[in-house]
Design a protein around this motif. Structure first.
Motif, PDB file in Angstrom:
ATOM      1  N   ARG A  64       5.524   6.782   0.036  1.00 38.38           N
ATOM      2  CA  ARG A  64       5.958   5.455  -0.715  1.00 38.38           C
ATOM      3  C   ARG A  64       6.142   4.435   0.349  1.00 38.38           C
ATOM      4  N   GLU A  65       6.498   4.744   1.624  1.00 39.11           N
ATOM      5  CA  GLU A  65       6.564   3.590   2.672  1.00 39.11           C
ATOM      6  C   GLU A  65       5.286   3.146   3.032  1.00 39.11           C
ATOM      7  N   ALA A  66       4.239   3.968   3.024  1.00 43.85           N
ATOM      8  CA  ALA A  66       3.043   3.223   3.090  1.00 43.85           C
ATOM      9  C   ALA A  66       2.679   2.307   2.227  1.00 43.85           C
ATOM     10  N   ILE A  67       2.780   2.698   0.809  1.00 40.82           N
ATOM     11  CA  ILE A  67       2.235   1.993  -0.157  1.00 40.82           C
ATOM     12  C   ILE A  67       3.117   0.967  -0.351  1.00 40.82           C
ATOM     13  N   ALA A  68       4.397   0.832  -0.352  1.00 40.14           N
ATOM     14  CA  ALA A  68       4.960  -0.209  -0.065  1.00 40.14           C
ATOM     15  C   ALA A  68       4.576  -1.274   0.828  1.00 40.14           C
ATOM     16  N   SER A  69       4.388  -0.824   2.060  1.00 44.46           N
ATOM     17  CA  SER A  69       3.821  -1.838   3.173  1.00 44.46           C
ATOM     18  C   SER A  69       2.557  -2.303   2.646  1.00 44.46           C
ATOM     19  N   VAL A  70       1.624  -1.820   2.064  1.00 40.91           N
ATOM     20  CA  VAL A  70       0.405  -2.298   1.759  1.00 40.91           C
ATOM     21  C   VAL A  70       0.764  -3.215   0.635  1.00 40.91           C
ATOM     22  N   VAL A  71       1.516  -3.160  -0.562  1.00 43.10           N
ATOM     23  CA  VAL A  71       1.685  -3.882  -1.527  1.00 43.10           C
ATOM     24  C   VAL A  71       2.436  -4.966  -1.236  1.00 43.10           C
ATOM     25  N   LEU A  72       3.424  -5.012  -0.068  1.00 47.10           N
ATOM     26  CA  LEU A  72       4.064  -6.089   0.396  1.00 47.10           C
ATOM     27  C   LEU A  72       3.215  -7.124   1.089  1.00 47.10           C
ATOM     28  N   GLU A  73       2.175  -6.663   2.088  1.00 44.89           N
ATOM     29  CA  GLU A  73       1.240  -7.415   2.901  1.00 44.89           C
ATOM     30  C   GLU A  73       0.438  -8.034   1.748  1.00 44.89           C
TER      31      GLU A  73
ATOM     32  N   SER B 267       0.925  -8.868  -1.298  1.00 48.44           N
ATOM     33  CA  SER B 267       1.472  -9.942  -1.955  1.00 48.44           C
ATOM     34  C   SER B 267       1.700 -11.225  -1.077  1.00 48.44           C
ATOM     35  N   ARG B 268       1.921 -10.902  -0.072  1.00 50.18           N
ATOM     36  CA  ARG B 268       2.095 -12.056   0.867  1.00 50.18           C
ATOM     37  C   ARG B 268       0.740 -12.860   1.045  1.00 50.18           C
ATOM     38  N   GLN B 269      -0.206 -12.159   1.149  1.00 51.36           N
ATOM     39  CA  GLN B 269      -1.414 -12.937   1.067  1.00 51.36           C
ATOM     40  C   GLN B 269      -1.929 -13.467  -0.173  1.00 51.36           C
ATOM     41  N   LEU B 270      -1.627 -12.947  -1.177  1.00 55.37           N
ATOM     42  CA  LEU B 270      -1.823 -13.567  -2.603  1.00 55.37           C
ATOM     43  C   LEU B 270      -0.896 -14.810  -3.040  1.00 55.37           C
TER      44      LEU B 270
ATOM     45  N   ARG C 270       0.797 -19.332  -6.454  1.00 53.47           N
ATOM     46  CA  ARG C 270       1.322 -20.473  -6.266  1.00 53.47           C
ATOM     47  C   ARG C 270       0.663 -21.733  -6.770  1.00 53.47           C
ATOM     48  N   GLU C 271      -0.697 -22.019  -6.260  1.00 49.72           N
ATOM     49  CA  GLU C 271      -1.507 -22.936  -6.365  1.00 49.72           C
ATOM     50  C   GLU C 271      -2.306 -22.799  -8.062  1.00 49.72           C
ATOM     51  N   GLN C 272      -2.508 -21.773  -8.400  1.00 44.96           N
ATOM     52  CA  GLN C 272      -2.880 -21.535  -9.813  1.00 44.96           C
ATOM     53  C   GLN C 272      -1.683 -21.849 -10.652  1.00 44.96           C
TER      54      GLN C 272
END
Length: 100
Positions: free
Chosen positions: A51-60, A62-65, A70-72
């Motif tokens: 859960r911690e690993a998946i949350a970390s990847v999803v958060l990263e 999300s930050r990149q997206l 926002r532009e779209q």
């Protein structure tokens, strides 16, 4: 005070509690028992760590997206507002899609 007998469902110090950490003294574990015990230990921590690993990847991700999203979103909102204004003002020319 008289000694009370604990209820049947309460383990006492002389009973082996399922899932206890160590086998009784002098008892050897066979391969199947060892695998089972190891899997129990892995199961205890694997769920939390995954859960911690998946949350970390999803958060990263999300930050990149976020900037692209926002532009779209800004483009879609701007187009929708322009079309709504054009329709309200009665701009000639038919379909607002063709007025770009």
């Amino acid at each position: 005070m008289a000694s009370r007998t604990p209820p049947r469902f309460v383990p006492t110090l002389t009973e082996v509690v399922p899932g206890s950490a160590a086998p009784p003294a002098g008892e050897k574990l066979n391969e199947e028992q060892l695998v089972h015990r190891v899997m129990q230990r892995v199961d205890l921590t694997l769920d939390k760590r995954l859960r911690e690993a998946i949350a970390s990847v999803v958060l990263e991700h999300s930050r990149q997206l976020a900037p692209a999203l926002r532009e779209q979103i800004e483009a879609v909102v701007a187009k929708a507002v322009s079309e709504a204004i054009a329709e309200e003002l009665g701009v000639e020319g038919g379909d607002p899609e063709t007025q770009r």
